[in-house]
Design a protein around this motif. Structure first.
Motif, PDB file in Angstrom:
ATOM      1  N   ASN A  25      -5.284   0.937  -3.697  1.00 12.39           N
ATOM      2  CA  ASN A  25      -5.550   2.302  -4.594  1.00 12.39           C
ATOM      3  C   ASN A  25      -5.283   2.068  -6.285  1.00 12.39           C
ATOM      4  O   ASN A  25      -4.461   1.489  -5.990  1.00 12.39           O
ATOM      5  CB  ASN A  25      -5.164   3.229  -3.996  1.00 12.39           C
ATOM      6  CG  ASN A  25      -5.617   3.879  -2.662  1.00 12.39           C
ATOM      7  OD1 ASN A  25      -6.638   3.332  -2.332  1.00 12.39           O
ATOM      8  ND2 ASN A  25      -4.971   4.102  -1.501  1.00 12.39           N
ATOM      9  N   GLY A  26      -6.238   2.632  -6.691  1.00  5.62           N
ATOM     10  CA  GLY A  26      -5.446   2.455  -8.118  1.00  5.62           C
ATOM     11  C   GLY A  26      -6.530   1.879  -9.375  1.00  5.62           C
ATOM     12  O   GLY A  26      -7.024   1.050  -9.086  1.00  5.62           O
ATOM     13  N   THR A  68      -3.689   3.938 -13.950  1.00  3.65           N
ATOM     14  CA  THR A  68      -2.859   5.805 -13.409  1.00  3.65           C
ATOM     15  C   THR A  68      -1.664   5.372 -12.649  1.00  3.65           C
ATOM     16  O   THR A  68      -1.732   4.979 -11.131  1.00  3.65           O
ATOM     17  CB  THR A  68      -4.583   6.238 -12.637  1.00  3.65           C
ATOM     18  OG1 THR A  68      -5.265   6.468 -12.923  1.00  3.65           O
ATOM     19  CG2 THR A  68      -3.584   7.753 -12.028  1.00  3.65           C
ATOM     20  N   GLN A  97       0.804   5.282  -9.433  1.00  2.00           N
ATOM     21  CA  GLN A  97       0.597   5.491  -8.317  1.00  2.00           C
ATOM     22  C   GLN A  97       1.797   5.731  -6.870  1.00  2.00           C
ATOM     23  O   GLN A  97       2.919   4.948  -8.052  1.00  2.00           O
ATOM     24  CB  GLN A  97       0.069   3.846  -8.082  1.00  2.00           C
ATOM     25  CG  GLN A  97      -1.724   4.001  -8.174  1.00  2.00           C
ATOM     26  CD  GLN A  97      -2.370   4.784  -8.218  1.00  2.00           C
ATOM     27  OE1 GLN A  97      -2.646   4.569  -6.469  1.00  2.00           O
ATOM     28  NE2 GLN A  97      -2.672   5.196  -8.604  1.00  2.00           N
ATOM     29  N   SER A 144      -0.888   5.750  -3.900  1.00  2.00           N
ATOM     30  CA  SER A 144      -1.615   7.609  -3.891  1.00  2.00           C
ATOM     31  C   SER A 144      -1.717   7.668  -4.874  1.00  2.00           C
ATOM     32  O   SER A 144      -0.830   7.415  -5.885  1.00  2.00           O
ATOM     33  CB  SER A 144      -1.996   7.975  -2.612  1.00  2.00           C
ATOM     34  OG  SER A 144      -0.181   9.311  -2.664  1.00  2.00           O
ATOM     35  N   ARG A 145      -2.458   8.144  -5.564  1.00  2.00           N
ATOM     36  CA  ARG A 145      -2.417   8.679  -7.064  1.00  2.00           C
ATOM     37  C   ARG A 145      -1.971  10.159  -7.515  1.00  2.00           C
ATOM     38  O   ARG A 145      -1.985  10.901  -8.144  1.00  2.00           O
ATOM     39  CB  ARG A 145      -3.769   8.246  -8.034  1.00  2.00           C
ATOM     40  CG  ARG A 145      -4.247   9.252  -7.814  1.00  2.00           C
ATOM     41  CD  ARG A 145      -6.317   9.042  -7.805  1.00  2.00           C
ATOM     42  NE  ARG A 145      -6.170   8.959  -9.226  1.00  2.00           N
ATOM     43  CZ  ARG A 145      -7.706   9.177  -9.729  1.00  2.00           C
ATOM     44  NH1 ARG A 145      -8.337   7.906  -9.464  1.00  2.00           N
ATOM     45  NH2 ARG A 145      -7.379   8.916 -11.265  1.00  2.00           N
ATOM     46  N   GLU A 159       2.867   1.727 -11.894  1.00  3.20           N
ATOM     47  CA  GLU A 159       1.136   1.565 -12.402  1.00  3.20           C
ATOM     48  C   GLU A 159       1.610   0.113 -13.069  1.00  3.20           C
ATOM     49  O   GLU A 159       2.594   0.109 -13.138  1.00  3.20           O
ATOM     50  CB  GLU A 159       0.498   3.046 -13.217  1.00  3.20           C
ATOM     51  CG  GLU A 159       1.765   3.046 -14.748  1.00  3.20           C
ATOM     52  CD  GLU A 159       1.307   4.487 -15.192  1.00  3.20           C
ATOM     53  OE1 GLU A 159      -0.002   4.458 -15.204  1.00  3.20           O
ATOM     54  OE2 GLU A 159       1.507   5.203 -15.869  1.00  3.20           O
TER      55      GLU A 159
END
Length: 420
Positions: free
Chosen positions: A83-84, A102, A104, A112-113, A124
């Motif tokens: 993720n990211g 973004t 995380q 997750s963001r 990040e």
């Protein structure tokens, strides 16, 4: 600095990409041939890197590894979920580097963001993977960089290691924190001491040099300066920095302390997105990111003489009446000619002859009626990462690229040789 005149990557903060034009049919010139599409849907596909017969295709949820030894039938070896956004990728030996811009919830792939830069433990920056077995990439570590990593560029060294220039800026309100505020006038430099897993685990930030913009338009509004993408030409110790308010040339003879040697701007451009040097080292082309109604000259490529970049030699906008912009591109490694291959967002892929930099001409195109993020020439093929479709493999049959050099690997933002 001039005030913003057009929007920057409207889906950077999770928004939906603009829809393609309504016509479903592809348009193309007779010397462009779509060989295959390795489909990847349901997310945003982004940048590309290459090694041997492998394509590393970044996306907002990680990256894919494709084998293109059979260009008409690519094989997906892996789709790594990590993720990211935004998935800018590069490869160095057994290592792959992945940009995350973004915040995380954790440095690992399971994050997750749903956090901000001020959330305790938020992360990040750049993730590092071992891709010695391309079918099972292995996460090694996550390197935090201030403001994350929108893009990054390898600067190889003679000792087998490489530096990584990390370009970033406050992308959204969630990214703004104590170490990420406008004007963000610096880059991060990561030292990678080799090209294997041991070196990947040892990689770390070693410098944060200041890079300032120049107030070329006194009295104009805006105090924001940060760099979006950086191209290096190592034989000349040069970098071309595409920054949000202007382009720059840097002297990188001391790679830990780049020095601005030229400021490049035009009142018509506010977001310099990408850059590429010609393979003779004499010219540099910058791209102006724009996604709006077709309007001259926005969304053009602008070419300058490296030794005297005060004014552009030319600019070229996509010669089709639709919303578009030149985005990520590279020059074909062929002696005696300057042929640029570029993504063009809503206009697919464009091939431009800049052998005469004062008279650029589009000589071929393949318009998928969708949005292509990156398109590069690599070993006789044109490889495109389409935002919503996946990886397209295209053959250009024109004479202009005859004799192009084959390369063992390619990170398009890193040029390591010159051609006469």
């Amino acid at each position: 600095m001039s005030s913003p005149a057009h929007a920057h990557e409207p889906w950077d903060d999770g928004a939906v990409p603009p829809p393609p034009p309504s016509s479903p049919a592809d348009g193309y010139s007779r010397d462009m041939h779509l060989l295959s599409t390795a489909t990847h849907t349901g997310g945003v596909n982004s940048d590309l890197a290459f090694s041997g017969d492998l394509v590393f295709a970044g996306h907002y949820g990680g990256f894919r590894v494709l084998d293109i030894s059979e260009p008409g039938a690519p094989r997906e070896l892996a789709d790594v979920h990590c993720n990211g956004p935004q998935g800018d990728v590069s490869v160095w030996g057994d290592l792959l580097f992945l940009s995350v811009d973004t915040p995380q919830s954790t440095p690992g792939c399971e994050g997750s963001r749903n956090v901000t830069a001020s959330t305790p433990g938020a992360w990040e920056g750049v993730r590092v993977f071992d891709v010695s077995d391309p079918s099972t990439p292995r996460f090694l570590q996550a390197i935090r960089t201030d403001c994350g990593s929108h893009t990054h560029t390898l600067v190889p060294r003679d000792d087998g290691g490489t530096y990584i220039y990390v370009a970033s800026y406050p992308l959204s309100a969630s990214a703004i924190g104590p170490d990420c505020r406008a004007p963000f006038e610096r880059i991060s430099v990561i030292d990678v001491p080799g090209d294997d897993a041991t070196a990947g685990l040892a990689a770390q930030v070693v410098a944060e040099p200041t890079i300032k913009g120049v107030d070329l338009y006194p009295g104009a509004s805006g105090d924001f300066f940060a760099c979006h993408d950086i191209q290096v030409l190592t034989p000349r110790d040069l970098a071309a920095a595409a920054c949000l308010s202007q382009g720059q040339l840097w002297d990188i003879s001391n790679p830990l302390a780049p020095r601005v040697s030229a400021d490049i701007d035009t009142p018509d451009v506010d977001i310099w997105h990408s850059a590429a040097f010609t393979h003779d080292g004499k010219h540099v082309t910058f791209g102006d990111e724009y996604f709006g109604p077709a309007r001259e000259p926005f969304g053009a490529i602008w070419t300058y003489a490296v030794d005297d970049p005060r004014t552009p030699l030319s600019h070229l906008r996509i010669p089709r009446a639709e919303p578009s912009t030149y985005h990520n591109f590279n020059y074909v490694p062929v002696a005696g000619r300057n042929i640029l291959v570029s993504s063009a967002y809503g206009s697919g892929t464009s091939v431009v002859d800049l052998t005469d930099p004062r008279a650029p001409k589009e000589i071929a195109f393949y318009d998928m009626r969708s949005n292509q993020w990156s398109t590069y020439w690599y070993n006789g093929l044109i490889i495109a990462n389409d935002i919503s479709r996946g990886v397209d493999v295209i053959r250009f049959s024109g004479r202009e690229t005859a004799g192009a050099r084959h390369l063992p690997m390619l990170n398009p933002q890193t040029q390591t040789f010159l051609l006469d």
